[in-house]
Structures are given as structure tokens and as C-alpha cells.
Design a protein around this motif. Sequence first.
Motif, PDB file in Angstrom:
ATOM      1  N   LEU A   1     -13.443 -37.543  64.048  1.00 44.77           N
ATOM      2  CA  LEU A   1     -14.299 -38.643  63.617  1.00 44.77           C
ATOM      3  C   LEU A   1     -14.586 -39.571  64.789  1.00 44.77           C
ATOM      4  O   LEU A   1     -15.726 -40.008  64.969  1.00 44.77           O
ATOM      5  CB  LEU A   1     -13.645 -39.423  62.467  1.00 44.77           C
ATOM      6  N   VAL A   2     -13.586 -39.854  65.591  1.00 47.56           N
ATOM      7  CA  VAL A   2     -13.782 -40.720  66.761  1.00 47.56           C
ATOM      8  C   VAL A   2     -14.789 -40.093  67.721  1.00 47.56           C
ATOM      9  O   VAL A   2     -15.693 -40.771  68.239  1.00 47.56           O
ATOM     10  CB  VAL A   2     -12.428 -40.999  67.457  1.00 47.56           C
ATOM     11  N   LEU A   3     -14.674 -38.779  67.958  1.00 44.44           N
ATOM     12  CA  LEU A   3     -15.625 -38.103  68.846  1.00 44.44           C
ATOM     13  C   LEU A   3     -17.036 -38.103  68.255  1.00 44.44           C
ATOM     14  O   LEU A   3     -18.016 -38.276  68.983  1.00 44.44           O
ATOM     15  CB  LEU A   3     -15.169 -36.672  69.110  1.00 44.44           C
ATOM     16  N   ALA A   4     -17.144 -37.922  66.946  1.00 39.99           N
ATOM     17  CA  ALA A   4     -18.457 -37.940  66.309  1.00 39.99           C
ATOM     18  C   ALA A   4     -19.092 -39.323  66.402  1.00 39.99           C
ATOM     19  O   ALA A   4     -20.292 -39.444  66.672  1.00 39.99           O
ATOM     20  CB  ALA A   4     -18.342 -37.500  64.851  1.00 39.99           C
ATOM     21  N   VAL A   5     -18.298 -40.368  66.195  1.00 38.03           N
ATOM     22  CA  VAL A   5     -18.816 -41.740  66.313  1.00 38.03           C
ATOM     23  C   VAL A   5     -19.225 -42.012  67.758  1.00 38.03           C
ATOM     24  O   VAL A   5     -20.264 -42.640  68.015  1.00 38.03           O
ATOM     25  CB  VAL A   5     -17.772 -42.760  65.812  1.00 38.03           C
ATOM     26  N   ALA A   6     -18.445 -41.511  68.708  1.00 35.52           N
ATOM     27  CA  ALA A   6     -18.798 -41.701  70.117  1.00 35.52           C
ATOM     28  C   ALA A   6     -20.105 -40.989  70.459  1.00 35.52           C
ATOM     29  O   ALA A   6     -20.952 -41.551  71.173  1.00 35.52           O
ATOM     30  CB  ALA A   6     -17.672 -41.195  71.004  1.00 35.52           C
ATOM     31  N   SER A   7     -20.294 -39.782  69.939  1.00 35.75           N
ATOM     32  CA  SER A   7     -21.543 -39.069  70.218  1.00 35.75           C
ATOM     33  C   SER A   7     -22.729 -39.776  69.566  1.00 35.75           C
ATOM     34  O   SER A   7     -23.805 -39.863  70.162  1.00 35.75           O
ATOM     35  CB  SER A   7     -21.462 -37.613  69.768  1.00 35.75           C
TER      36      SER A   7
ATOM     37  N   ALA B   1     -29.678 -37.037  64.326  1.00 40.18           N
ATOM     38  CA  ALA B   1     -29.434 -36.584  62.954  1.00 40.18           C
ATOM     39  C   ALA B   1     -28.152 -35.759  62.875  1.00 40.18           C
ATOM     40  O   ALA B   1     -27.376 -35.883  61.915  1.00 40.18           O
ATOM     41  CB  ALA B   1     -30.626 -35.770  62.458  1.00 40.18           C
ATOM     42  N   ALA B   2     -27.911 -34.922  63.857  1.00 39.39           N
ATOM     43  CA  ALA B   2     -26.687 -34.123  63.877  1.00 39.39           C
ATOM     44  C   ALA B   2     -25.464 -35.016  64.035  1.00 39.39           C
ATOM     45  O   ALA B   2     -24.423 -34.779  63.403  1.00 39.39           O
ATOM     46  CB  ALA B   2     -26.747 -33.102  65.013  1.00 39.39           C
ATOM     47  N   ALA B   3     -25.566 -36.034  64.861  1.00 39.49           N
ATOM     48  CA  ALA B   3     -24.440 -36.953  65.045  1.00 39.49           C
ATOM     49  C   ALA B   3     -24.142 -37.713  63.752  1.00 39.49           C
ATOM     50  O   ALA B   3     -22.976 -37.890  63.391  1.00 39.49           O
ATOM     51  CB  ALA B   3     -24.743 -37.928  66.188  1.00 39.49           C
TER      52      ALA B   3
ATOM     53  N   GLY C   1     -24.734 -36.571  60.776  1.00 38.62           N
ATOM     54  CA  GLY C   1     -24.116 -35.570  59.907  1.00 38.62           C
ATOM     55  C   GLY C   1     -22.654 -35.353  60.218  1.00 38.62           C
ATOM     56  O   GLY C   1     -21.822 -35.232  59.311  1.00 38.62           O
ATOM     57  N   LEU C   2     -22.305 -35.315  61.501  1.00 36.25           N
ATOM     58  CA  LEU C   2     -20.901 -35.148  61.884  1.00 36.25           C
ATOM     59  C   LEU C   2     -20.062 -36.356  61.490  1.00 36.25           C
ATOM     60  O   LEU C   2     -18.930 -36.203  61.021  1.00 36.25           O
ATOM     61  CB  LEU C   2     -20.786 -34.911  63.393  1.00 36.25           C
ATOM     62  N   VAL C   3     -20.605 -37.545  61.664  1.00 32.59           N
ATOM     63  CA  VAL C   3     -19.868 -38.748  61.265  1.00 32.59           C
ATOM     64  C   VAL C   3     -19.619 -38.724  59.759  1.00 32.59           C
ATOM     65  O   VAL C   3     -18.503 -38.984  59.298  1.00 32.59           O
ATOM     66  CB  VAL C   3     -20.618 -40.029  61.688  1.00 32.59           C
ATOM     67  N   ALA C   4     -20.638 -38.375  58.991  1.00 30.18           N
ATOM     68  CA  ALA C   4     -20.473 -38.319  57.541  1.00 30.18           C
ATOM     69  C   ALA C   4     -19.453 -37.252  57.135  1.00 30.18           C
ATOM     70  O   ALA C   4     -18.616 -37.475  56.256  1.00 30.18           O
ATOM     71  CB  ALA C   4     -21.816 -38.045  56.872  1.00 30.18           C
TER      72      ALA C   4
ATOM     73  N   ARG D   1     -20.346 -26.715  62.255  1.00 27.45           N
ATOM     74  CA  ARG D   1     -20.884 -25.847  63.315  1.00 27.45           C
ATOM     75  C   ARG D   1     -22.369 -26.109  63.508  1.00 27.45           C
ATOM     76  O   ARG D   1     -22.860 -26.151  64.630  1.00 27.45           O
ATOM     77  CB  ARG D   1     -20.638 -24.380  62.983  1.00 27.45           C
ATOM     78  N   ARG D   2     -23.086 -26.284  62.407  1.00 26.61           N
ATOM     79  CA  ARG D   2     -24.525 -26.573  62.522  1.00 26.61           C
ATOM     80  C   ARG D   2     -24.755 -27.923  63.183  1.00 26.61           C
ATOM     81  O   ARG D   2     -25.686 -28.082  63.984  1.00 26.61           O
ATOM     82  CB  ARG D   2     -25.175 -26.543  61.148  1.00 26.61           C
ATOM     83  N   SER D   3     -23.918 -28.892  62.858  1.00 31.83           N
ATOM     84  CA  SER D   3     -24.057 -30.209  63.481  1.00 31.83           C
ATOM     85  C   SER D   3     -23.759 -30.144  64.967  1.00 31.83           C
ATOM     86  O   SER D   3     -24.428 -30.798  65.768  1.00 31.83           O
ATOM     87  CB  SER D   3     -23.132 -31.214  62.806  1.00 31.83           C
ATOM     88  N   ALA D   4     -22.760 -29.361  65.342  1.00 36.92           N
ATOM     89  CA  ALA D   4     -22.450 -29.204  66.769  1.00 36.92           C
ATOM     90  C   ALA D   4     -23.607 -28.528  67.495  1.00 36.92           C
ATOM     91  O   ALA D   4     -23.973 -28.928  68.610  1.00 36.92           O
ATOM     92  CB  ALA D   4     -21.167 -28.400  66.936  1.00 36.92           C
ATOM     93  N   ALA D   5     -24.208 -27.533  66.874  1.00 36.96           N
ATOM     94  CA  ALA D   5     -25.388 -26.900  67.471  1.00 36.96           C
ATOM     95  C   ALA D   5     -26.532 -27.901  67.552  1.00 36.96           C
ATOM     96  O   ALA D   5     -27.287 -27.913  68.535  1.00 36.96           O
ATOM     97  CB  ALA D   5     -25.791 -25.677  66.658  1.00 36.96           C
ATOM     98  N   GLY D   6     -26.653 -28.750  66.539  1.00 38.28           N
ATOM     99  CA  GLY D   6     -27.684 -29.785  66.557  1.00 38.28           C
ATOM    100  C   GLY D   6     -27.486 -30.781  67.683  1.00 38.28           C
ATOM    101  O   GLY D   6     -28.448 -31.256  68.275  1.00 38.28           O
ATOM    102  N   LEU D   7     -26.215 -31.083  67.997  1.00 34.46           N
ATOM    103  CA  LEU D   7     -25.958 -31.975  69.132  1.00 34.46           C
ATOM    104  C   LEU D   7     -26.422 -31.340  70.435  1.00 34.46           C
ATOM    105  O   LEU D   7     -26.977 -32.017  71.306  1.00 34.46           O
ATOM    106  CB  LEU D   7     -24.469 -32.311  69.220  1.00 34.46           C
ATOM    107  N   LEU D   8     -26.204 -30.037  70.575  1.00 36.38           N
ATOM    108  CA  LEU D   8     -26.652 -29.353  71.789  1.00 36.38           C
ATOM    109  C   LEU D   8     -28.177 -29.319  71.864  1.00 36.38           C
ATOM    110  O   LEU D   8     -28.760 -29.563  72.919  1.00 36.38           O
ATOM    111  CB  LEU D   8     -26.079 -27.944  71.845  1.00 36.38           C
ATOM    112  N   VAL D   9     -28.832 -29.029  70.741  1.00 36.53           N
ATOM    113  CA  VAL D   9     -30.299 -29.050  70.709  1.00 36.53           C
ATOM    114  C   VAL D   9     -30.785 -30.474  70.946  1.00 36.53           C
ATOM    115  O   VAL D   9     -31.825 -30.691  71.575  1.00 36.53           O
ATOM    116  CB  VAL D   9     -30.814 -28.495  69.366  1.00 36.53           C
ATOM    117  N   GLY D  10     -30.020 -31.442  70.491  1.00 39.44           N
ATOM    118  CA  GLY D  10     -30.388 -32.840  70.644  1.00 39.44           C
ATOM    119  C   GLY D  10     -30.429 -33.321  72.080  1.00 39.44           C
ATOM    120  O   GLY D  10     -31.011 -34.366  72.361  1.00 39.44           O
TER     121      GLY D  10
END
Length: 91
Positions: A78-84, A46-48, A50-53, A28-37
Motif C-alpha cells: 500500500l505504501v508503494l502504491a501510494v508513493a507511485s 488510473a493504474a496507481a 487502482g493499486l491504492v484501492a 498484475r493488470r495495475s502493475a502493467a498499467g503503471l508500466l504503460v503509464g
Amino acid sequence: MLHSSSIVSSFSMSAWSRAVVRSSPGSRRSAAGLLVGLAVPPIGAAAAVGLVAYFLGAVLTVVWARWYSHIGYPLPYLVLAVASLGLFVAS
């Protein structure tokens, strides 16, 4: 045997929302980080990462447990995180 629709309908909306909120604070924090990003690109990158990891760890855990029938649950995320991450690196 209960079907998933009967299980979901047995939850009240507040119980369902509490279950979703408690699901995974890291993702959830990583998703919020993507929005802030969107406004601050280094935070989004950095959030992306984190999501990939996070989801790579989930896929590796499923493989390590040899529970291959469940690989389809974390793999699309994982595919969506790698794409982001790829979009953040490309921009």
C-alpha cells in the motif's frame, strides 16, 4: 511443522510460476498499467489509483478480521502504491 524453505523447494519451477501467475489478476493488470503509464500518464494514474484501492482493501480486510499480526503483508505494498500515485500526481 514444515519450514517455508522446504515448501518452496518442493514446488517445481513451473508449479511455482503458475501459483504466482494466478495470484492476483487485478494487481498484475495495475502493475502493467503503471508500466504503460510511463508512456501514457493518464493510464498510469488510473493504474496507481487502482493499486491504492486494491491494497487499501487488503489492509482494511486484515483490520476488519482483527488479524493484526498479518497487517505487515499488505501494508508495504500500500505504501508503494501510494508513493507511485504521488509520483504520478506530482509529475
